[in-house]
Design a protein around this motif. Sequence first.
Motif, PDB file in Angstrom:
ATOM      1  N   VAL A  40       1.438  -7.806  -2.364  1.00 19.16           N
ATOM      2  CA  VAL A  40       0.164  -7.966  -1.654  1.00 19.16           C
ATOM      3  C   VAL A  40       0.245  -7.309  -0.273  1.00 19.16           C
ATOM      4  CG1 VAL A  40      -1.384  -9.678  -0.602  1.00 19.16           C
ATOM      5  CG2 VAL A  40      -0.524 -10.029  -2.924  1.00 19.16           C
ATOM      6  N   ALA A  41       1.358  -7.494   0.429  1.00 19.62           N
ATOM      7  CA  ALA A  41       1.533  -6.869   1.744  1.00 19.62           C
ATOM      8  C   ALA A  41       1.525  -5.346   1.621  1.00 19.62           C
ATOM      9  CB  ALA A  41       2.836  -7.349   2.380  1.00 19.62           C
ATOM     10  N   LEU A  42       2.180  -4.835   0.585  1.00 18.56           N
ATOM     11  CA  LEU A  42       2.178  -3.392   0.348  1.00 18.56           C
ATOM     12  C   LEU A  42       0.756  -2.893   0.109  1.00 18.56           C
ATOM     13  CD1 LEU A  42       3.599  -0.679  -0.199  1.00 18.56           C
ATOM     14  CD2 LEU A  42       3.860  -1.433  -2.576  1.00 18.56           C
ATOM     15  N   ARG A  43      -0.013  -3.622  -0.684  1.00 16.62           N
ATOM     16  CA  ARG A  43      -1.402  -3.226  -0.973  1.00 16.62           C
ATOM     17  C   ARG A  43      -2.252  -3.241   0.297  1.00 16.62           C
ATOM     18  NH1 ARG A  43      -5.781  -1.887  -0.784  1.00 16.62           N
ATOM     19  NH2 ARG A  43      -7.396  -1.898  -2.362  1.00 16.62           N
ATOM     20  N   ILE A  44      -2.036  -4.225   1.148  1.00 18.17           N
ATOM     21  CA  ILE A  44      -2.788  -4.301   2.412  1.00 18.17           C
ATOM     22  C   ILE A  44      -2.431  -3.114   3.311  1.00 18.17           C
ATOM     23  CG2 ILE A  44      -3.040  -5.630   4.554  1.00 18.17           C
ATOM     24  CD1 ILE A  44      -2.797  -8.169   2.774  1.00 18.17           C
ATOM     25  N   ILE A  45      -1.157  -2.797   3.401  1.00 15.06           N
ATOM     26  CA  ILE A  45      -0.719  -1.658   4.221  1.00 15.06           C
ATOM     27  C   ILE A  45      -1.297  -0.355   3.688  1.00 15.06           C
ATOM     28  CG2 ILE A  45       1.296  -0.282   4.894  1.00 15.06           C
ATOM     29  CD1 ILE A  45       2.842  -2.992   4.993  1.00 15.06           C
ATOM     30  N   VAL A  46      -1.257  -0.176   2.366  1.00 14.60           N
ATOM     31  CA  VAL A  46      -1.824   1.034   1.766  1.00 14.60           C
ATOM     32  C   VAL A  46      -3.335   1.063   1.978  1.00 14.60           C
ATOM     33  CG1 VAL A  46      -2.241   2.223  -0.431  1.00 14.60           C
ATOM     34  CG2 VAL A  46       0.019   1.314   0.073  1.00 14.60           C
ATOM     35  N   GLY A  47      -3.984  -0.090   1.884  1.00 14.78           N
ATOM     36  CA  GLY A  47      -5.426  -0.180   2.074  1.00 14.78           C
ATOM     37  C   GLY A  47      -5.879   0.208   3.468  1.00 14.78           C
ATOM     38  N   VAL A  48      -5.005   0.056   4.449  1.00 15.53           N
ATOM     39  CA  VAL A  48      -5.336   0.455   5.819  1.00 15.53           C
ATOM     40  C   VAL A  48      -5.494   1.973   5.904  1.00 15.53           C
ATOM     41  CG1 VAL A  48      -4.387   0.601   8.175  1.00 15.53           C
ATOM     42  CG2 VAL A  48      -4.258  -1.548   6.908  1.00 15.53           C
ATOM     43  N   PRO A  53     -10.304   2.278  -3.409  1.00 13.94           N
ATOM     44  CA  PRO A  53      -9.477   1.251  -4.050  1.00 13.94           C
ATOM     45  C   PRO A  53      -8.656   1.792  -5.222  1.00 13.94           C
ATOM     46  CG  PRO A  53     -11.788   0.572  -4.012  1.00 13.94           C
ATOM     47  CD  PRO A  53     -11.715   1.947  -3.438  1.00 13.94           C
ATOM     48  N   GLY A  54      -9.182   2.772  -5.948  1.00  7.97           N
ATOM     49  CA  GLY A  54      -8.434   3.362  -7.052  1.00  7.97           C
ATOM     50  C   GLY A  54      -7.165   4.042  -6.574  1.00  7.97           C
ATOM     51  N   ASN A  55      -7.306   4.825  -5.503  1.00  7.82           N
ATOM     52  CA  ASN A  55      -6.128   5.479  -4.927  1.00  7.82           C
ATOM     53  C   ASN A  55      -5.163   4.460  -4.336  1.00  7.82           C
ATOM     54  OD1 ASN A  55      -7.039   8.021  -5.593  1.00  7.82           O
ATOM     55  ND2 ASN A  55      -7.957   8.400  -3.582  1.00  7.82           N
ATOM     56  N   ALA A  56      -5.697   3.449  -3.668  1.00  5.39           N
ATOM     57  CA  ALA A  56      -4.842   2.443  -3.035  1.00  5.39           C
ATOM     58  C   ALA A  56      -4.026   1.679  -4.080  1.00  5.39           C
ATOM     59  CB  ALA A  56      -5.680   1.478  -2.207  1.00  5.39           C
ATOM     60  N   TRP A  57      -4.673   1.292  -5.173  1.00  6.72           N
ATOM     61  CA  TRP A  57      -3.934   0.567  -6.223  1.00  6.72           C
ATOM     62  C   TRP A  57      -2.959   1.482  -6.953  1.00  6.72           C
ATOM     63  CZ3 TRP A  57      -2.869  -4.238  -6.459  1.00  6.72           C
ATOM     64  CH2 TRP A  57      -3.747  -5.180  -5.954  1.00  6.72           C
ATOM     65  N   THR A  58      -3.312   2.747  -7.127  1.00  5.56           N
ATOM     66  CA  THR A  58      -2.382   3.696  -7.761  1.00  5.56           C
ATOM     67  C   THR A  58      -1.149   3.914  -6.884  1.00  5.56           C
ATOM     68  OG1 THR A  58      -4.144   4.799  -8.990  1.00  5.56           O
ATOM     69  CG2 THR A  58      -2.133   6.060  -8.623  1.00  5.56           C
ATOM     70  N   ILE A  59      -1.351   4.024  -5.578  1.00  2.13           N
ATOM     71  CA  ILE A  59      -0.215   4.178  -4.666  1.00  2.13           C
ATOM     72  C   ILE A  59       0.639   2.917  -4.671  1.00  2.13           C
ATOM     73  CG2 ILE A  59       0.426   4.432  -2.229  1.00  2.13           C
ATOM     74  CD1 ILE A  59      -2.102   6.248  -1.970  1.00  2.13           C
ATOM     75  N   THR A  60       0.006   1.760  -4.627  1.00  2.00           N
ATOM     76  CA  THR A  60       0.742   0.491  -4.672  1.00  2.00           C
ATOM     77  C   THR A  60       1.541   0.387  -5.957  1.00  2.00           C
ATOM     78  OG1 THR A  60      -0.976  -0.577  -3.348  1.00  2.00           O
ATOM     79  CG2 THR A  60       0.512  -2.024  -4.583  1.00  2.00           C
ATOM     80  N   ASN A  61       0.916   0.714  -7.074  1.00  2.00           N
ATOM     81  CA  ASN A  61       1.579   0.683  -8.375  1.00  2.00           C
ATOM     82  C   ASN A  61       2.749   1.667  -8.408  1.00  2.00           C
ATOM     83  OD1 ASN A  61       1.944  -0.003 -11.126  1.00  2.00           O
ATOM     84  ND2 ASN A  61       0.654   1.703 -11.763  1.00  2.00           N
ATOM     85  N   SER A  62       2.541   2.861  -7.870  1.00  2.00           N
ATOM     86  CA  SER A  62       3.585   3.892  -7.872  1.00  2.00           C
ATOM     87  C   SER A  62       4.784   3.488  -7.023  1.00  2.00           C
ATOM     88  CB  SER A  62       3.029   5.219  -7.365  1.00  2.00           C
ATOM     89  OG  SER A  62       1.985   5.658  -8.195  1.00  2.00           O
ATOM     90  N   VAL A  63       4.519   2.985  -5.837  1.00  2.00           N
ATOM     91  CA  VAL A  63       5.614   2.556  -4.955  1.00  2.00           C
ATOM     92  C   VAL A  63       6.376   1.405  -5.600  1.00  2.00           C
ATOM     93  CG1 VAL A  63       6.145   1.491  -2.721  1.00  2.00           C
ATOM     94  CG2 VAL A  63       4.539   3.394  -2.846  1.00  2.00           C
ATOM     95  N   HIS A  64       5.644   0.442  -6.150  1.00  2.00           N
ATOM     96  CA  HIS A  64       6.292  -0.686  -6.822  1.00  2.00           C
ATOM     97  C   HIS A  64       7.168  -0.211  -7.974  1.00  2.00           C
ATOM     98  CE1 HIS A  64       6.507  -3.718 -10.043  1.00  2.00           C
ATOM     99  NE2 HIS A  64       6.832  -4.515  -9.045  1.00  2.00           N
ATOM    100  N   ASN A  65       6.630   0.656  -8.815  1.00  2.00           N
ATOM    101  CA  ASN A  65       7.396   1.132  -9.968  1.00  2.00           C
ATOM    102  C   ASN A  65       8.625   1.934  -9.545  1.00  2.00           C
ATOM    103  OD1 ASN A  65       5.688  -0.086 -11.792  1.00  2.00           O
ATOM    104  ND2 ASN A  65       4.466   1.742 -12.138  1.00  2.00           N
TER     105      ASN A  65
END
Length: 158
Positions: A40-48, A53-65
């Motif tokens: 969640v913290a990663l998603r918030i940082i990316v969201g800034v 939202p599509g790009n933000a969740w894709t980046i969050t997913n990519s970093v997590h993976n």
Amino acid sequence: MRPESENPKSYNDLISLEPNQSISLLSQKGSYLTYVLFIVALRIIVGVFEDDPGNAWTITNSVHNLVTYIVFHWIKGVPNDNQQSSLALLTLWEQLDNGKQNTITRKFYTLVPIFLILIANHYCVGKQFWFNFAQFCIILVAKFPLMHKKRIFGIGKY
């Protein structure tokens, strides 16, 4: 010195005698919540930095993976030198729960990428879907019980 009856007969016996203390943190109380809060913290940082939202969740997913693949499935051994001999050839995922499959801890760490791809693909459009799906396949195949102690094309064997 151990009596003869307690000497390990196989590699799996050796692992069960010396569990990795660093791995036990992943299944302790509060670790699941901490893991989700990091995402969640990663998603918030990316969201800034990313409005879409599509790009933000894709980046969050990519970093997590990427991070979980490296930490869970690539790096072998343990941080403690005294246990290095028995666990040096095992990844964190292979050491998790002493190698037992289908435990609650393994199921949790398998479900997180599933939920992340569902969320990312809900918000994304076009080629992002296939990008997310390709990552998901790689991270999920690495978690299959069939892949326990297996190295594809010998990558990461040593």
